[in-house]
Design a protein around this motif. Structure first.
Motif, PDB file in Angstrom:
ATOM      1  N   ILE A   1       0.836  -1.198   0.000  1.00  0.00           N
ATOM      2  CA  ILE A   1       0.000   0.000   0.000  1.00  0.00           C
ATOM      3  C   ILE A   1       0.873   1.251   0.000  1.00  0.00           C
ATOM      4  O   ILE A   1       0.657   2.178  -0.792  1.00  0.00           O
ATOM      5  CB  ILE A   1      -0.938  -0.003   1.223  1.00  0.00           C
ATOM      6  N   LEU A   2       1.863   1.288   0.875  1.00  0.00           N
ATOM      7  CA  LEU A   2       2.754   2.447   0.962  1.00  0.00           C
ATOM      8  C   LEU A   2       3.506   2.664  -0.341  1.00  0.00           C
ATOM      9  O   LEU A   2       3.697   3.799  -0.792  1.00  0.00           O
ATOM     10  CB  LEU A   2       3.736   2.264   2.116  1.00  0.00           C
ATOM     11  N   ARG A   3       3.924   1.574  -0.940  1.00  0.00           N
ATOM     12  CA  ARG A   3       4.640   1.667  -2.217  1.00  0.00           C
ATOM     13  C   ARG A   3       3.751   2.299  -3.290  1.00  0.00           C
ATOM     14  O   ARG A   3       4.197   3.131  -4.083  1.00  0.00           O
ATOM     15  CB  ARG A   3       5.091   0.268  -2.633  1.00  0.00           C
ATOM     16  N   THR A   4       2.475   1.908  -3.293  1.00  0.00           N
ATOM     17  CA  THR A   4       1.532   2.488  -4.254  1.00  0.00           C
ATOM     18  C   THR A   4       1.286   3.968  -3.954  1.00  0.00           C
ATOM     19  O   THR A   4       1.253   4.798  -4.866  1.00  0.00           O
ATOM     20  CB  THR A   4       0.199   1.717  -4.223  1.00  0.00           C
ATOM     21  N   LEU A   5       1.131   4.290  -2.689  1.00  0.00           N
ATOM     22  CA  LEU A   5       0.908   5.684  -2.300  1.00  0.00           C
ATOM     23  C   LEU A   5       2.083   6.563  -2.721  1.00  0.00           C
ATOM     24  O   LEU A   5       1.900   7.705  -3.159  1.00  0.00           O
ATOM     25  CB  LEU A   5       0.697   5.797  -0.787  1.00  0.00           C
ATOM     26  N   GLN A   6       3.290   6.019  -2.601  1.00  0.00           N
ATOM     27  CA  GLN A   6       4.480   6.797  -2.955  1.00  0.00           C
ATOM     28  C   GLN A   6       4.677   6.873  -4.462  1.00  0.00           C
ATOM     29  O   GLN A   6       4.849   7.959  -5.024  1.00  0.00           O
ATOM     30  CB  GLN A   6       5.726   6.180  -2.317  1.00  0.00           C
ATOM     31  N   TYR A   7       4.647   5.725  -5.137  1.00  0.00           N
ATOM     32  CA  TYR A   7       4.980   5.689  -6.554  1.00  0.00           C
ATOM     33  C   TYR A   7       3.874   6.268  -7.439  1.00  0.00           C
ATOM     34  O   TYR A   7       4.148   7.037  -8.360  1.00  0.00           O
ATOM     35  CB  TYR A   7       5.284   4.258  -7.000  1.00  0.00           C
ATOM     36  N   VAL A   8       2.631   5.886  -7.172  1.00  0.00           N
ATOM     37  CA  VAL A   8       1.537   6.293  -8.051  1.00  0.00           C
ATOM     38  C   VAL A   8       1.004   7.680  -7.699  1.00  0.00           C
ATOM     39  O   VAL A   8       0.780   8.511  -8.579  1.00  0.00           O
ATOM     40  CB  VAL A   8       0.391   5.267  -8.007  1.00  0.00           C
ATOM     41  N   PHE A   9       0.828   7.928  -6.398  1.00  0.00           N
ATOM     42  CA  PHE A   9       0.177   9.172  -5.978  1.00  0.00           C
ATOM     43  C   PHE A   9       1.137  10.214  -5.421  1.00  0.00           C
ATOM     44  O   PHE A   9       0.710  11.288  -4.993  1.00  0.00           O
ATOM     45  CB  PHE A   9      -0.910   8.851  -4.946  1.00  0.00           C
ATOM     46  N   ASN A  10       2.435   9.882  -5.431  1.00  0.00           N
ATOM     47  CA  ASN A  10       3.457  10.831  -4.974  1.00  0.00           C
ATOM     48  C   ASN A  10       3.122  11.372  -3.584  1.00  0.00           C
ATOM     49  O   ASN A  10       3.404  12.530  -3.266  1.00  0.00           O
ATOM     50  CB  ASN A  10       3.603  11.979  -5.980  1.00  0.00           C
ATOM     51  N   LEU A  11       2.509  10.525  -2.756  1.00  0.00           N
ATOM     52  CA  LEU A  11       2.134  10.870  -1.381  1.00  0.00           C
ATOM     53  C   LEU A  11       1.273  12.128  -1.321  1.00  0.00           C
ATOM     54  O   LEU A  11       1.380  12.929  -0.387  1.00  0.00           O
ATOM     55  CB  LEU A  11       3.394  11.013  -0.510  1.00  0.00           C
ATOM     56  N   ASP A  12       0.424  12.280  -2.309  1.00  0.00           N
ATOM     57  CA  ASP A  12      -0.547  13.375  -2.321  1.00  0.00           C
ATOM     58  C   ASP A  12      -1.695  13.017  -1.372  1.00  0.00           C
ATOM     59  O   ASP A  12      -2.393  12.012  -1.596  1.00  0.00           O
ATOM     60  CB  ASP A  12      -1.066  13.584  -3.741  1.00  0.00           C
ATOM     61  N   GLY A  13      -1.885  13.814  -0.331  1.00  0.00           N
ATOM     62  CA  GLY A  13      -2.817  13.488   0.737  1.00  0.00           C
ATOM     63  C   GLY A  13      -4.220  13.117   0.289  1.00  0.00           C
ATOM     64  O   GLY A  13      -4.726  12.033   0.637  1.00  0.00           O
TER      65      GLY A  13
END
Length: 321
Positions: free
Chosen positions: A236-248
């Motif tokens: 999940i964290l990997r997806t949040l970082q790679y795909v969504f660039n940690l956009d809240g």
């Protein structure tokens, strides 16, 4: 690359009248094979002979997921029942062409698409939670500062040996310097700290480049070669970082959709995030592949600035409770 006629003969396909190479794919070679009826996808593995068991594991995992009703693209069997063709020391696999369309990372902004991605990953994890751990690899999350610094030096040396450095090269050198400085000052994280979080089998590379969409739903999941055993918050964290660039806001939407299918506590997510950030700070795979192995297909994965994951995480954690 093997000749298409050999592929047609091996899998008893109709005559192949056209081939094309897609722009995606960073590890293995991919070739699209068109017949009068349909299109197939040929994967030419870059694995060595000793890595054949890894391909077997990949094929078994995707076949299981497909059988369980997930939109997983599984390999097509040869007449013998095997799914791996070996030719001149190289391994090949054939897949049906995925239905739907892919969405570039910068365009993954639609709430409907983000929600669909979250729902799909939740269902994927729910189904794979029953898959035997021993059938996939269990990666080590151990990192070593000396090894990381040594790899940095090799990358810097490779850049320095170029006849002409461009602006991108200079940015990467600056990034490596920033990363080294941060690692030297950071407190070492015990990677066993998330051992209390339940581990299970994961896809391992859940991102938009491995997904197809149709009618605002995930219609296909491809590239199962990174399947592994780890805590599901890791993926999940990997997806949040790679795909969504940690956009809240987008991370919040994705995680809420995931939790609707497969509940996950914030405590599990935060505990894993602490270890994930430390391991990612040591992760130089894309830079090594680009500069040391001359793999230019990974260039888009290189970031010219280092931002510690823990800093970005602190800014979005409140969105994810």
């Amino acid at each position: 690359m093997i000749h298409p006629e050999l592929i047609s003969s091996a899998w008893n396909l109709p005559s192949i009248h056209a081939t094309a190479t897609p722009t995606t794919g960073t590890i293995h070679q991919i070739l699209l094979l068109s017949t009068d009826e349909t299109t197939y996808v040929l994967r030419a593995y870059r694995y060595a002979q000793k890595d054949r068991p890894r391909i077997v594991a990949e094929h078994a995992l995707s076949t299981y997921a497909h059988a369980q009703g997930l939109p997983a693209i599984a390999p097509i069997a040869l007449p013998s029942g095997d799914t791996i063709l070996e030719h001149e020391g190289r391994f090949y696999a054939l897949y049906p062409c995925a239905h739907g369309q892919q969405i570039p990372r910068e365009q993954v902004t639609s709430p409907a698409i983000i929600t669909a991605m979250g729902h799909c990953l939740g269902e994927l994890h729910r189904i794979l939670s029953a898959y035997p751990h021993e059938k996939v690899r269990r990666p080590s999350f151990a990192v070593d500062l000396a090894s990381t610094f040594s790899k940095m030096e090799k990358i810097e040396a490779a850049i320095g040996e170029k006849a002409c450095l461009d602006a991108f090269d200079h940015h990467i050198l600056a990034m490596l310097s920033q990363r080294r400085t941060w690692l030297q000052a950071a407190h070492t994280v015990d990677v066993q700290g998330f051992s209390s979080v339940e581990h299970q089998v994961l896809h391992g590379d859940y991102q938009e480049s491995n997904l197809f969409f149709e009618r605002e739903r995930v219609s296909a999941i491809i590239d199962w070669d990174q399947g592994c055993v780890a805590p599901r918050p890791w993926e999940i964290l990997r997806t949040l970082q790679y795909v969504f660039n940690l956009d809240g806001p987008r991370c919040h939407l994705f995680l809420n959709a995931y939790r609707e299918v497969f509940p996950l506590s914030f405590e599990e997510l935060a505990l894993t995030a602490h270890v994930y950030g430390w391991v990612q700070a040591h992760n130089l795979w894309a830079y090594s592949s680009f500069y040391l192995e001359n793999n230019h297909r990974v260039r888009h994965l290189l970031t010219p600035r280092f931002t510690p994951f823990e800093d970005a995480w602190a800014e979005i954690a409140s969105f994810l409770r």
